[in-house]
Design an enzyme around this catalytic site. Structure first.
Site, PDB file in Angstrom:
ATOM      1  CE  LYS A 217      -4.674   0.831   0.644  1.00  0.00           C
ATOM      2  NZ  LYS A 217      -5.644   0.239   0.105  1.00  0.00           N
TER       3      LYS A 217
ATOM      4  CB  VAL B 224     -22.536   8.396   0.219  1.00  0.00           C
ATOM      5  CG1 VAL B 224     -23.551   7.602   1.046  1.00  0.00           C
ATOM      6  CG2 VAL B 224     -23.022   9.760   0.947  1.00  0.00           C
TER       7      VAL B 224
HETATM    8  P1  NAD Z   1     -14.036   8.050  -1.001  1.00  0.00           P
HETATM    9  O1  NAD Z   1     -12.903   8.894  -0.558  1.00  0.00           O
HETATM   10  O2  NAD Z   1     -14.609   8.158  -2.448  1.00  0.00           O
HETATM   11  O3  NAD Z   1     -15.269   8.055   0.097  1.00  0.00           O
HETATM   12  C1  NAD Z   1     -15.066   8.069   1.548  1.00  0.00           C
HETATM   13  C2  NAD Z   1     -16.351   9.211   1.813  1.00  0.00           C
HETATM   14  O4  NAD Z   1     -16.253   9.186   3.408  1.00  0.00           O
HETATM   15  C3  NAD Z   1     -16.065  10.491   1.286  1.00  0.00           C
HETATM   16  O5  NAD Z   1     -17.243  10.970   0.736  1.00  0.00           O
HETATM   17  C4  NAD Z   1     -15.647  11.295   2.612  1.00  0.00           C
HETATM   18  O6  NAD Z   1     -16.141  12.507   2.408  1.00  0.00           O
HETATM   19  C5  NAD Z   1     -16.349  10.445   3.783  1.00  0.00           C
HETATM   20  N1  NAD Z   1     -16.098  10.627   5.074  1.00  0.00           N
HETATM   21  C6  NAD Z   1     -14.774  10.738   5.487  1.00  0.00           C
HETATM   22  N2  NAD Z   1     -14.832  10.819   6.797  1.00  0.00           N
HETATM   23  C7  NAD Z   1     -15.943  10.992   7.225  1.00  0.00           C
HETATM   24  C8  NAD Z   1     -16.751  11.072   8.265  1.00  0.00           C
HETATM   25  N3  NAD Z   1     -16.126  11.144   9.491  1.00  0.00           N
HETATM   26  N4  NAD Z   1     -18.016  10.851   8.565  1.00  0.00           N
HETATM   27  C9  NAD Z   1     -18.654  10.783   7.461  1.00  0.00           C
HETATM   28  N5  NAD Z   1     -18.216  10.502   6.028  1.00  0.00           N
HETATM   29  C10 NAD Z   1     -16.996  10.654   6.116  1.00  0.00           C
HETATM   30  O7  NAD Z   1     -13.512   6.474  -0.919  1.00  0.00           O
HETATM   31  P2  NAD Z   1     -13.893   5.185  -1.093  1.00  0.00           P
HETATM   32  O8  NAD Z   1     -13.224   4.734  -2.486  1.00  0.00           O
HETATM   33  O9  NAD Z   1     -15.485   5.242  -1.221  1.00  0.00           O
HETATM   34  O10 NAD Z   1     -13.240   4.331  -0.105  1.00  0.00           O
HETATM   35  C11 NAD Z   1     -14.167   4.174   0.908  1.00  0.00           C
HETATM   36  C12 NAD Z   1     -13.514   3.103   2.141  1.00  0.00           C
HETATM   37  O11 NAD Z   1     -13.389   1.838   1.488  1.00  0.00           O
HETATM   38  C13 NAD Z   1     -12.121   3.539   2.443  1.00  0.00           C
HETATM   39  O12 NAD Z   1     -11.692   3.185   3.827  1.00  0.00           O
HETATM   40  C14 NAD Z   1     -11.348   2.689   1.591  1.00  0.00           C
HETATM   41  O13 NAD Z   1      -9.850   2.433   2.103  1.00  0.00           O
HETATM   42  C15 NAD Z   1     -12.007   1.312   1.519  1.00  0.00           C
HETATM   43  N6  NAD Z   1     -11.991   0.587   0.367  1.00  0.00           N
HETATM   44  C16 NAD Z   1     -12.161   1.090  -1.112  1.00  0.00           C
HETATM   45  C17 NAD Z   1     -11.916   0.416  -2.173  1.00  0.00           C
HETATM   46  C18 NAD Z   1     -12.300   0.849  -3.232  1.00  0.00           C
HETATM   47  O14 NAD Z   1     -12.572   0.257  -4.376  1.00  0.00           O
HETATM   48  N7  NAD Z   1     -12.601   2.418  -3.659  1.00  0.00           N
HETATM   49  C19 NAD Z   1     -11.745  -0.842  -2.038  1.00  0.00           C
HETATM   50  C20 NAD Z   1     -11.760  -1.444  -0.541  1.00  0.00           C
HETATM   51  C21 NAD Z   1     -11.559  -0.512   0.390  1.00  0.00           C
END
Ligand code: NAD
Length: 380
Positions: free
Chosen positions: A81, A181
């Protein structure tokens, strides 16, 4: 004893590299936790960390999680990572992304990067101009945004958790609270809404919330309220460490199943959830859809194959929960045991040889994909 070397020692990493580029302001850390099953693959996160120690801890925990995620998903990949310290909205630049790409390239294929929080498909396209060790781009054969498949996997895992809880498999009429979201949370909301679930959502960015309200009729609560919502499933889809001694006592859900990595702040929090009778679908077991999606690029991307593999997240979650019940341990421990079992088997059966063969085949495949600029990353 706190300190960088204490942290490095406590997670069992093969390699951790720091990169700094003065011109662009890049400050990046790349953690390679394990290459026992193959080259390490994992996204790059760009985040405003409070300090460097916090960024280091994040990359160490995230990269170890990738080792377990790949193992449990049955992929021949190791865990790695990267994190970039900075605000993705205001500090990211094309030059910085290229400097990061050169850092990845300097590792010679031991680490392959992809998207994570704060990074987009367009960013991967920029990174790919200086290294081929990046997946999830929009290039021909690229798998694009992994978040749709991550959400699809989480949706499958939720059904498995419901089945395990004796609640059937249907989401119809169930209340699901989603924290965050963004990419994954939005697509998860879409699957859940189509399945007839009632959504309660929160996000720190109002625009994101507005979109799910308009499209799926979601109910909105403030970021502080989401933990105490009376619901069937709580889906953490924002950042890690949100299951902790402050939030667990507030939970009024039967199941926790979401995409965020490293949801448990500490091991003890996994026991606390278990003791409260809340079924936890371990993060790296349920959120492997995105990894399965980007990894498919290495064998020639085929969407139907990916869908079939990601559908099996259902089986993985059911296996983990059944093992947890059988062994009378919390699900996070059951998942760790299953992931470690495959790693141990690979080691014991001398799979290091096949790993070396896989790695060299993999490198020649990448090198055959075209010429690319090779420049050493500055590491001062
Ligand atoms: P993203 O940044 O698009 O979405 C995260 C959202 O969470 C954002 O809209 C942000 O404003 C919101 N957020 C942050 N802190 C917050 C809080 N305290 N309260 C409410 N909302 C909050 O990220 P993503 O790609 O959707 O990923 C989300 C999670 O899933 C991360 O932890 C990421 O590591 C994990 N993940 C993502 C993927 C992927 O395919 N994108 C794969 C595996 C794991």
């Amino acid at each position: 004893m706190a300190g960088i070397f204490y942290d490095l020692g406590s997670y069992g990493h093969e390699q951790v590299s720091f990169f700094h580029d003065r011109e662009t302001g890049l400050k990046a850390i790349i953690g390679i936790h394990s290459t026992v099953l193959g080259p390490s693959l994992g996204g790059c996160r760009m985040w405003r960390y409070n300090d460097e120690q916090e960024a280091l801890r994040d990359v160490l925990r995230l990269s170890r999680g990738m080792t377990y995620k790949a193992s449990l998903a049955g992929l021949n990949l190791g865990g790695g990572k990267a994190v970039i310290i900075g605000d993705s909205h205001s500090e990211k630049s094309e030059a910085m992304l290229k400097a990061f790409g050169r850092a990845v390239d300097a590792l010679g294929g031991r680490y392959i990067t992809a998207e994570d929080v704060g990074m987009s498909v367009g960013d991967i396209d920029v990174i790919r101009t200086v290294t081929n060790f990046a997946v999830g781009g929009s290039n021909e054969g690229g798998s694009g945004d992994p978040s749709v498949m991550t959400a699809f996997g989480v949706f499958q895992g939720m059904k498995a958790a419901l089945k395990f809880a004796g609640m059937g498999e249907s989401l119809e009429g169930l209340r699901v609270a989603i924290q965050g979201v963004g990419h994954v949370g939005y697509h998860l909301a879409s699957y859940l809404s189509a399945a007839g679930a009632h959504l309660i959502v929160t996000d720190i960015y109002p625009d994101q919330v507005e979109k799910v309200v308009q499209e799926f009729g979601a109910e909105v609560v403030s970021p502080d309220q989401i933990f105490g919502i009376d619901c069937d499933i709580f889906a953490p889809c924002a950042l890690g460490a949100i299951l902790n001694s402050r939030t667990i006592p507030q939970l009024k859900c039967k199941i926790v199943a979401g995409s965020a990595n490293n949801q448990l702040e500490t091991e003890k929090d996994g026991f606390d959830l278990h003791n409260r009778g809340i079924i936890y679908a371990p993060d790296y077991a349920i959120n492997s859809g995105g990894l399965i999606n980007v990894a498919a690029e290495l064998d020639g991307y085929n969407h139907n194959n990916v869908l079939a593999k990601v559908t099996r997240v259902y089986n993985t979650i059911l296996d983990v929960l059944n093992q947890s019940k059988r062994e009378d341990v919390p699900p996070h421990e059951a998942a760790d045991a299953l992931a470690q079992q495959r790693l141990m088997e690979a080691k014991n059966l001398g799979k290091r040889h096949s790993k070396a063969r896989f790695r060299s085949e993999f490198l020649s495949k990448f090198q055959a994909m075209g010429e690319f600029e090779l420049s050493a990353a500055s590491s001062n």
